[in-house]
Design an enzyme around this catalytic site. Structure first.
Site, PDB file in Angstrom:
ATOM      1  N   ARG A   1       0.952  -1.249  -0.159  1.00  0.00           N
ATOM      2  CA  ARG A   1       0.046  -0.070  -0.179  1.00  0.00           C
ATOM      3  C   ARG A   1       0.859   1.403   0.000  1.00  0.00           C
ATOM      4  O   ARG A   1       0.562   2.361   0.691  1.00  0.00           O
ATOM      5  CB  ARG A   1      -0.758  -0.176   1.427  1.00  0.00           C
ATOM      6  CG  ARG A   1      -0.128  -0.016   2.501  1.00  0.00           C
ATOM      7  CD  ARG A   1      -1.100   0.376   3.708  1.00  0.00           C
ATOM      8  NE  ARG A   1      -0.437   0.350   4.911  1.00  0.00           N
ATOM      9  CZ  ARG A   1      -0.994   0.448   5.937  1.00  0.00           C
ATOM     10  NH1 ARG A   1      -2.224   1.306   5.927  1.00  0.00           N
ATOM     11  NH2 ARG A   1      -0.376   0.367   7.167  1.00  0.00           N
TER      12      ARG A   1
ATOM     13  N   ASP B   1      -6.260  -3.843   0.722  1.00  0.00           N
ATOM     14  CA  ASP B   1      -6.893  -2.935  -0.079  1.00  0.00           C
ATOM     15  C   ASP B   1      -6.008  -1.880  -0.701  1.00  0.00           C
ATOM     16  O   ASP B   1      -6.234  -0.899  -1.166  1.00  0.00           O
ATOM     17  CB  ASP B   1      -8.292  -2.105   0.686  1.00  0.00           C
ATOM     18  CG  ASP B   1      -8.006  -1.589   1.811  1.00  0.00           C
ATOM     19  OD1 ASP B   1      -6.524  -1.413   2.077  1.00  0.00           O
ATOM     20  OD2 ASP B   1      -8.901  -0.857   2.501  1.00  0.00           O
TER      21      ASP B   1
ATOM     22  N   ARG C   1       5.841  10.085   3.016  1.00  0.00           N
ATOM     23  CA  ARG C   1       6.737   9.568   4.139  1.00  0.00           C
ATOM     24  C   ARG C   1       7.987  10.050   3.564  1.00  0.00           C
ATOM     25  O   ARG C   1       8.342   9.595   2.437  1.00  0.00           O
ATOM     26  CB  ARG C   1       6.657   8.048   4.564  1.00  0.00           C
ATOM     27  CG  ARG C   1       7.790   7.627   5.139  1.00  0.00           C
ATOM     28  CD  ARG C   1       7.468   6.393   6.049  1.00  0.00           C
ATOM     29  NE  ARG C   1       7.321   5.303   5.001  1.00  0.00           N
ATOM     30  CZ  ARG C   1       7.023   3.975   5.557  1.00  0.00           C
ATOM     31  NH1 ARG C   1       6.885   3.908   6.909  1.00  0.00           N
ATOM     32  NH2 ARG C   1       6.940   2.934   4.938  1.00  0.00           N
TER      33      ARG C   1
ATOM     34  N   ASP D   1      11.042  -6.813   8.296  1.00  0.00           N
ATOM     35  CA  ASP D   1      10.606  -5.901   7.325  1.00  0.00           C
ATOM     36  C   ASP D   1      10.348  -4.442   7.739  1.00  0.00           C
ATOM     37  O   ASP D   1      10.346  -3.601   7.074  1.00  0.00           O
ATOM     38  CB  ASP D   1       9.259  -6.379   6.499  1.00  0.00           C
ATOM     39  CG  ASP D   1       8.293  -6.672   7.682  1.00  0.00           C
ATOM     40  OD1 ASP D   1       8.571  -7.484   8.496  1.00  0.00           O
ATOM     41  OD2 ASP D   1       7.183  -6.250   7.364  1.00  0.00           O
TER      42      ASP D   1
HETATM   43  P1  AMP Z   1       3.119  -3.272   8.249  1.00  0.00           P
HETATM   44  O1  AMP Z   1       2.213  -4.083   9.141  1.00  0.00           O
HETATM   45  O2  AMP Z   1       2.415  -2.033   7.646  1.00  0.00           O
HETATM   46  O3  AMP Z   1       4.323  -3.271   8.442  1.00  0.00           O
HETATM   47  O4  AMP Z   1       2.753  -4.100   6.679  1.00  0.00           O
HETATM   48  C1  AMP Z   1       3.282  -5.322   6.590  1.00  0.00           C
HETATM   49  C2  AMP Z   1       3.000  -5.789   5.119  1.00  0.00           C
HETATM   50  O5  AMP Z   1       1.771  -5.753   4.923  1.00  0.00           O
HETATM   51  C3  AMP Z   1       3.600  -5.140   3.844  1.00  0.00           C
HETATM   52  O6  AMP Z   1       3.833  -5.780   3.058  1.00  0.00           O
HETATM   53  C4  AMP Z   1       2.440  -3.977   3.650  1.00  0.00           C
HETATM   54  O7  AMP Z   1       2.637  -3.464   2.354  1.00  0.00           O
HETATM   55  C5  AMP Z   1       1.197  -5.075   3.706  1.00  0.00           C
HETATM   56  N1  AMP Z   1      -0.062  -4.248   4.057  1.00  0.00           N
HETATM   57  C6  AMP Z   1      -0.364  -3.477   5.341  1.00  0.00           C
HETATM   58  N2  AMP Z   1      -1.617  -3.106   5.086  1.00  0.00           N
HETATM   59  C7  AMP Z   1      -1.814  -3.151   3.798  1.00  0.00           C
HETATM   60  C8  AMP Z   1      -3.078  -2.950   3.137  1.00  0.00           C
HETATM   61  N3  AMP Z   1      -4.191  -2.170   3.545  1.00  0.00           N
HETATM   62  N4  AMP Z   1      -3.215  -3.474   1.789  1.00  0.00           N
HETATM   63  C9  AMP Z   1      -2.270  -4.062   1.140  1.00  0.00           C
HETATM   64  N5  AMP Z   1      -1.212  -4.418   1.825  1.00  0.00           N
HETATM   65  C10 AMP Z   1      -0.985  -3.939   3.270  1.00  0.00           C
HETATM   66 MG    MG Z   2       6.157  -2.491   7.586  1.00  0.00          MG
END
Ligand code: AMP
Ligand code: MG
Length: 497
Positions: free
Chosen positions: A98, A130, A181, A255
């Site tokens: 996203r 999404d 960001r 990550d």
């Molecule tokens: P995060 O928890 O934000 O570090 O994200 C972990 C993974 O989930 C990353 O690959 C993000 O791009 C993906 N991700 C988090 N939220 C969304 C979303 N609403 N739609 C698609 N991918 C997401």
């Molecule tokens: Mg992340």
């Protein structure tokens, strides 16, 4: 792209080295169009630091750019590939699900900075998501990044938050938003993991070389194990800084570890109130993997995963490579302890180093834990005690002051060996022990007002106070006061999805 929009002199001098040099590490991709972008928040001083025209960007045209509706000339939107270990389990493919990297700019200090949209719609990495973001979590990331920056902690920062005019659906419909960001880069341990799990040694080498050129140019031409050492040193420094202010990242997956050494991904992060190393706020961290006191151990675990990715570059002989990498990482606990001790010593008002200082630090923490003392105010009010006014300090220790009373004379005896006046010591302490941090209940209050009532006033007020965290003043008093125990009791944070 909305072709009807003219460019009125907005010039962003993009120089997109990642897209140019790392073909195969990303997918070119466009943002989804949003119905009615409105600029909710714009970071003028950051814009100026980046050499951007703040006046031209704090406009409707800026809103179009920061929502992804318009791709500014020179930008090349890409979704970056990465993998990651989430709560210890390997996900071989995550990536920008996203987010889109618009490109890089060289800031006023000559530093290369990424400009990324977060919440800009689906990409090939979106899996079931999404690709969108809600305004609350994006404002939260804005606030936390600024707070960290002003606390002197390396961090990504937000340039803008745009409301999209559409709803995103979580448990309920929420106002959608896109965050812009700014980061030293978005290269993560997970970026290396992505190629390591695919046994793609050539890509790993290109990525390592790129990372060295961009973040560790002093290592050009040196063995790759030096990259491991340098990244470990920056992590030790970063985590020690977090621990100095009670910051709990909450989701230290590989990550979410930036090779630049910046704090990245403010999902479920929060600041500790009363001192307890077991403190966890994140609703998804059921086993306390990322508890406050575990952060150094987790940093080392993450670095071990990074080390594994580098093995084929470290030596052709895999046994030898393991030996070399292990030796480089083995010293991490010691390195972290040294870094933390040096910082904590300053928090205690000590500049000289003595053998028992680490014990003195630990015993102060033990006293805090026994007294359920507010972590921020205990450190802050210690400066008063250096000037023989221990009343405010004692007031944050609640009913159990036994350990504190035993400890204070030891510390005072130690202070006497600094050969500095009490006033000087106290002033030094107030420069490193903040008066205000983002208190969880105030953050929530501000986000709620913004999300539910469209009222940015509490958010702006809080942001303003947090831009000067080391100065005690009347206007900041309310923001420095800990939450009541009822407010704290059930406090939970959620991942910013
Ligand atoms: P995060 O928890 O934000 O570090 O994200 C972990 C993974 O989930 C990353 O690959 C993000 O791009 C993906 N991700 C988090 N939220 C969304 C979303 N609403 N739609 C698609 N991918 C997401
Ligand atoms: Mg992340």
């Amino acid at each position: 792209m909305n072709k009807a929009f003219e460019f009125h002199g907005i010039q962003i001098n993009f120089d997109n080295s990642y897209a140019r040099e790392l073909n195969g590490f990303y997918t070119a991709c466009q943002a989804e169009t949003v119905p009615s972008p409105t600029l909710v928040k714009f970071n003028r001083s950051l814009a100026e630091e980046l050499g951007l025209d703040a006046d031209a960007l704090e406009t409707q045209q800026g809103a179009e750019i920061f929502s992804g509706n318009i791709v500014p000339p020179g930008a090349m939107p890409i979704a970056q590939a990465y993998a990651g270990h989430q709560f210890g389990n390997l996900s071989p493919q995550l990536g920008d699900g996203r987010a889109l990297l618009l490109g890089e700019v060289i800031d006023r200090n000559g530093m290369r900075r990424d400009i990324q949209l977060k919440g800009s719609g689906r990409t090939p990495f979106s899996r079931r998501g999404d690709g969108k973001a809600a305004i609350g979590p994006m404002l939260r990331e804005y606030l936390m990044g600024e707070a960290m920056y002003h606390l002197g902690i390396p961090s990504t920062r937000a340039l803008a938050v745009v409301a999209t005019g559409e709803s995103v659906y979580r448990e309920t419909p929420l106002p959608g938003a896109v965050l812009t960001r700014v980061a030293a880069s978005h290269i993560r341990i997970g970026t290396f993991v992505y190629f390591a799990v695919r046994n793609d040694v050539e890509s790993l080498r290109r990525l390592a070389d790129y990372t060295i050129r961009r973040h560790y140019p002093e290592l050009i031409g040196k063995p790759y194990v030096e990259l491991l050492r340098a990244v470990a040193a920056r992590q030790a420094d970063l985590i020690a800084r977090w621990m100095c202010v009670g910051f709990i990242h909450g989701v230290m997956n590989t990550d979410n570890v930036a090779l630049s050494g910046e704090t990245i991904d403010y999902g479920p992060c929060a600041f500790m109130e009363h001192f307890d190393p077991a403190t966890v706020f994140s609703s998804i961290d059921e086993r306390g993997r990322y508890a406050f006191g575990k952060q150094p151990v987790i940093a080392q675990w993450n670095l071990a995963r990074f080390a594994e990715t580098l093995l084929p570059l470290v030596d052709d002989d895999s046994d030898r490579a393991i030996l070399i990498a292990t030796e480089a990482l083995e010293t991490f606990p010691e390195q972290f302890a040294k870094t933390w001790s040096a910082m904590a010593r300053r928090k205690l008002g000590l500049v000289r180093s003595e053998a028992d200082d680490a014990t003195l630090v630990q015993d102060f923490l033990n006293a805090m834990q026994a007294g359920q003392a507010d972590y921020t105010l205990a450190w802050r009010y210690l400066a008063d005690a250096a000037e023989s006014n221990p009343e405010r300090l004692r007031s944050v220790f609640g009913s159990d002051m036994t350990k504190l009373d035993e400890w204070l004379p030891r510390w005072q005896a130690r202070l006497a060996r600094e050969n500095k006046s009490a006033a000087e010591i106290a002033a030094d302490m107030r420069r490193v022990n903040p008066y205000v941090i983002p208190r969880n209940h105030l953050v929530e209050e501000a986000l709620e007002a913004a999300t539910i009532n469209n009222d940015l006033a509490p958010f702006n007020q809080l942001l303003d106070v947090l831009s000067d965290p080391f100065t005690e003043r009347e206007a900041a008093h309310r923001f420095a006061t800990p939450a009541t125990s009822e407010q704290t009791a059930g406090y939970r944070t959620f991942c910013g999805t």
